[in-house]
Structure formats: structure tokens, C-alpha cells
Design a protein around this motif. Sequence first.
Motif, mmCIF file in Angstrom:
data_model
loop_
_atom_site.group_PDB
_atom_site.id
_atom_site.type_symbol
_atom_site.label_atom_id
_atom_site.label_comp_id
_atom_site.label_asym_id
_atom_site.label_seq_id
_atom_site.Cartn_x
_atom_site.Cartn_y
_atom_site.Cartn_z
ATOM 1 N N GLU A 168 -6.937 4.721 -0.538
ATOM 2 C CA GLU A 168 -7.605 5.517 0.485
ATOM 3 C C GLU A 168 -8.857 4.824 1.002
ATOM 4 N N SER A 169 -9.573 4.141 0.123
ATOM 5 C CA SER A 169 -10.845 3.531 0.514
ATOM 6 C C SER A 169 -10.657 2.339 1.445
ATOM 7 N N ILE A 170 -9.556 1.582 1.279
ATOM 8 C CA ILE A 170 -9.379 0.376 2.101
ATOM 9 C C ILE A 170 -8.408 0.584 3.246
ATOM 10 N N SER A 171 -7.748 1.745 3.304
ATOM 11 C CA SER A 171 -6.842 1.997 4.417
ATOM 12 C C SER A 171 -7.644 2.136 5.708
ATOM 13 N N GLY A 172 -7.159 1.540 6.762
ATOM 14 C CA GLY A 172 -7.851 1.601 8.039
ATOM 15 C C GLY A 172 -8.863 0.500 8.252
ATOM 16 N N LEU A 173 -9.100 -0.348 7.231
ATOM 17 C CA LEU A 173 -10.022 -1.465 7.434
ATOM 18 C C LEU A 173 -9.452 -2.435 8.464
ATOM 19 N N ASP A 174 -10.290 -2.959 9.313
ATOM 20 C CA ASP A 174 -9.857 -3.864 10.370
ATOM 21 C C ASP A 174 -9.198 -5.104 9.779
ATOM 22 N N GLY A 175 -7.975 -5.389 10.233
ATOM 23 C CA GLY A 175 -7.264 -6.580 9.791
ATOM 24 C C GLY A 175 -6.340 -6.372 8.612
ATOM 25 N N VAL A 176 -6.437 -5.238 7.916
ATOM 26 C CA VAL A 176 -5.598 -4.976 6.744
ATOM 27 C C VAL A 176 -4.371 -4.178 7.171
ATOM 28 N N SER A 177 -3.187 -4.788 7.041
ATOM 29 C CA SER A 177 -1.955 -4.088 7.387
ATOM 30 C C SER A 177 -1.500 -3.178 6.251
ATOM 31 N N LYS A 178 -1.639 -3.676 5.018
ATOM 32 C CA LYS A 178 -1.144 -2.920 3.864
ATOM 33 C C LYS A 178 -1.753 -3.504 2.597
ATOM 34 N N ALA A 179 -1.925 -2.667 1.572
ATOM 35 C CA ALA A 179 -2.382 -3.120 0.260
ATOM 36 C C ALA A 179 -1.306 -2.773 -0.772
ATOM 37 N N HIS A 180 -1.085 -3.667 -1.717
ATOM 38 C CA HIS A 180 -0.056 -3.414 -2.731
ATOM 39 C C HIS A 180 -0.386 -4.199 -3.997
#
Length: 532
Positions: A246-258
Motif C-alpha cells: 500500500e505504501s509504494i503503490s502509486g509511486l511514479d515509475g513503479v509498475s508493480k512490486a513483488h
Amino acid sequence: MVKDHSHFDHGISNDTNKKGFSHNLENVNAYREKRTVALASVIASVGLAATKFVIGYSTNSLGIFSEAMHSGLDVIAALMTLYAIRIVIRPPDARFTYGYAKIESFSSLIEIILLFSVAGWIFYEGLDRIFFKYTEPEITIFSFAIMTTSIMIDLWRSRVLYRTARRFGSQALEADALHFTADMFSSSIVIVGLALVFIFHIPNADAFAALIIAAIIIYTSLGLGRRTIDVLLDKAPKGMNHVLLESISGLDGVSKAHDIRIRNMGSAMSVDLHVEVPRTSTHDRAHRVATNVENRIREVIPNCDVLVHVDAIETSRETLTDKIRLIAAETDGIKNVHSIYLSRIIEPHSNESSGHEAISMKTGTSDSLTHHEFNANESSLHLHLYLDLQVNRNLDLKTAHEITESFEQRIKAEIPRVKDITTHIEIESTEEADVIGIEKKASRSYTEKIRNLSMRINGVIDSKNIGIIEVNNEQHITLTIVIKSKDGKDVISIEEAHKISTDVQEIITKETGASRVVVHLVTLKPIRQMTL
């Protein structure tokens, strides 16, 4: 793919040094406070254990003797805690790259194992006294005095240890605090058992009290044991995975975290994760994305170590031109590609006119078409690709053709819509090393000639700042042109400006034989300036 751990530092600022010094000072202060508390616990445990052993042995009270053994175990546990605190402060090294923080958890696990052993012995001795042998303890004033004193000391120790453990996240101190909390309850039960023996002459009351103490030891140890094992097995804190996403979702340039991995390291936490960024991003942008992810995570978990692994992926916004440039960048021997455009191949059976139909591929405009859009909307679309390809000027023709052929084959394999490719091979326009030219003073007639040539182009109303530079025995010309747009508008399109600049470059190159012409362009009212 790019691995990024904290920062690719271009320099260490004074602020960074101050933060590092402050962090080290906090660690030293935490160590001193934990050591003082642990040392006081050792001294208190030694005094209580010795006194309980003497009174328990002299009165033959299993309750007091079991408490003596419990306190004796507390001495060992407190010594282990003191040792663990001294080890934990050591920084990471080549053998223990994550540091020594888990020594506290390991120490806590050993304490719990010892507690279970003592509880087992107390169960055995208590059942033996109840069912197999008659033993009546001798009750004295010292029996009640030592147990009352023990309760008071354990109350003080447990409060101090709990407060320190919570402040610094120390599992070893928490284990000690838990032991002393259990000691208070067990000491109270021993007092009840002694009172029953003394008042009602029930000799087995002391043994039953000991069994209750053993049960309390086991029960209180199970919770801490579970948490300790969770830390040693690197179990992620409950809900933390979702919090980080939730904290890193929507950060500019980040498509997805896994592939998020979280582990407790004593009072700190270690976080490893992968983030996906468009493969068209530059290395510097990928690094900035990773840094932004780290900073956001540290806002959520202040005391943590973060390792971000950047995965370059293909995105739906990637255009065909982007894909072609990426293939060129990954092909050895190709320096650059430019002047890329595509045309649609009209099939012979089509009712449309024969030949090729040009398709606009202007990156960043509404006319741009992505690779996915072509595949989804034009299943029968076949394309002809045209481009200029730059190679090293020292290559022979055969090698250059082999590089070009390999490049074209890969394009056709990865972009099936491209059926034909026309490639214009060029030598690289600049050397890899820095080139320093020499400015030459041109005659007035020569600069006037250049000015007049540029003024021939429609839209150019003035030409100035004309310079002649010699680079590797070649003539380079620079100049500034003032233009006006059609219909007298102040601001013109980049396409129109580029067309005027190109016309100026071509006419000056043709008439002077210069190797390169650089045109700096300004509008009639200098709202916008550009070099084309």
C-alpha cells in the motif's frame, strides 16, 4: 535489471555524516542502558537464588526449592542476556553480513528450553511427593520472608526490563521480564501452599503449589517461544506485506512490486523486494525510482534496512519505436538508430491502391501506436520499416552488414508485423572520446554569405552569431536564426521549427561544403528558444 541498495552515492554530505553519527550514538546509548538493566538483573537473581536454595533445603519445601531452581535458571538466563547484549552491538561483518541481532533471539530460545527442563523436573518431583512418598516441609518465618522479598524484587525487575525491552525491541530482555513476571505468580502460589501446610497441616499443599508453578512456567514460555521461533525462521510480521504494498503503490515509475521479503533483525527490520519499471527508463531514472521506494518504506518502518531490486519490463505504453531502439541498444556494434518510420504494406488482393501507406510514429504524440495496439487492432497489418543505423567508423563493410542483418532478424522475430526492413548504414557521427574544436575567425564576406543563404529559407527573418569551428580538419558552422511562424503566430509547432532548421542546414551544407551545421533557433518574440 538493476540492483540498488540504498544509494549510488555521488558524494557524502555533512547531513549524512551527522545522521550516521547520531545513529551510532543511539546504538551505544541503547547498549549501555540494556547492559545496566541486565547487570542489575544478574545481581538480584544471584542473591535470590542463593537465599531460596538455603531456605528450601533447610525446610524441605519443594515449593521454595522449585523457586530456588527457577531463580538459579534466571541467573543463567540473565548472564546469557548480558552476553547477547554485548554481541548484538557489533556491526555486520564478512561472516555475519546481517549483523548479530538474532543472538538475542537465540539466547531467548535457550532460556525457554531451560525453563521447560526445570518445569519438567518440578512436575516429576511434585507427582512423586503426592503419590509415592510422604514429605512434610518445615514452615518458618524465613520461608514467608524470602518469598515476599522475592515478589517485591521481581515486581521491580519485571517493570524495568519490560520498559527497556519495549523501548529497544530486545527479545532477550523481554524473556527476562517474562520470567520475573512468572516468578511473582509462582512465589504467591508458594506462599499460599506454605500457609495451607502451616495452618491446615496439609503436607501435599506444598507439592501442589509446585505443580501449579511448573504449569505457569510452561504457559508463559509458550508465547515468547513462538515469537522467538518466528524471528529465527524469518517469519514476516502479520500484515506488514500488505502495508508495504500500500505504501509504494502509486509511486511514479513503479509498475508493480513483488517478491517482498521481510525479516526481524532484533530491534530493526530487513526488507527485500522487487519493483517493476518500464524498460525504456534510463539507468538514472531506475535508480531514482528505487531510491523513492526505499524512502517511502523507511517512512512506514523507520528503523529498517531496504534492498530494492529493479526489474525492467515491457509495458503497454511502449511504442514500436521504443521497441526498435531497445533492440538496437542490445545489439553489439550498433551505436545509434534514428530517422525511424514505418509504412503499411498493401496486400495485392486489397482494393486499396498498391504500394505503401505511411504511418505516423511520432513518439509522445496522439499519433503514436504501441506494439500492443498493433497486435490487438491490426491482426492483418504488415509493415515496412525504414531507419538509419550508425556503426563504428572502423568496421569493415562485411562486419557492418553482419551486424545489420542480425539486428533486422531480431526485429522481425520480436515484432512479427514488420515484414520488410530498409536500413541505411552510417558511420558514427562523433568519436567516443571528447572532441575539442578550434574556433576560426571567418572573413566578413564568408559570414555574410552564410547569412544570406539562411535568409533564403521561408520563415527566416534574421541570421546572426555565425561561428566557424574546425574539428578534426572538418568545418563546422554554428548560427542563430530568428523565425516567424505562418499566420504571424508567436509560438510555432516543433515540427514547423524543425523543418525550417533542416532547410537551413541543407542549403548551407550544400553551398559551403561544411561537415556539420548547428542551428540555434529563436522566434520573433523570444518566447521559446531551441537548438535543432
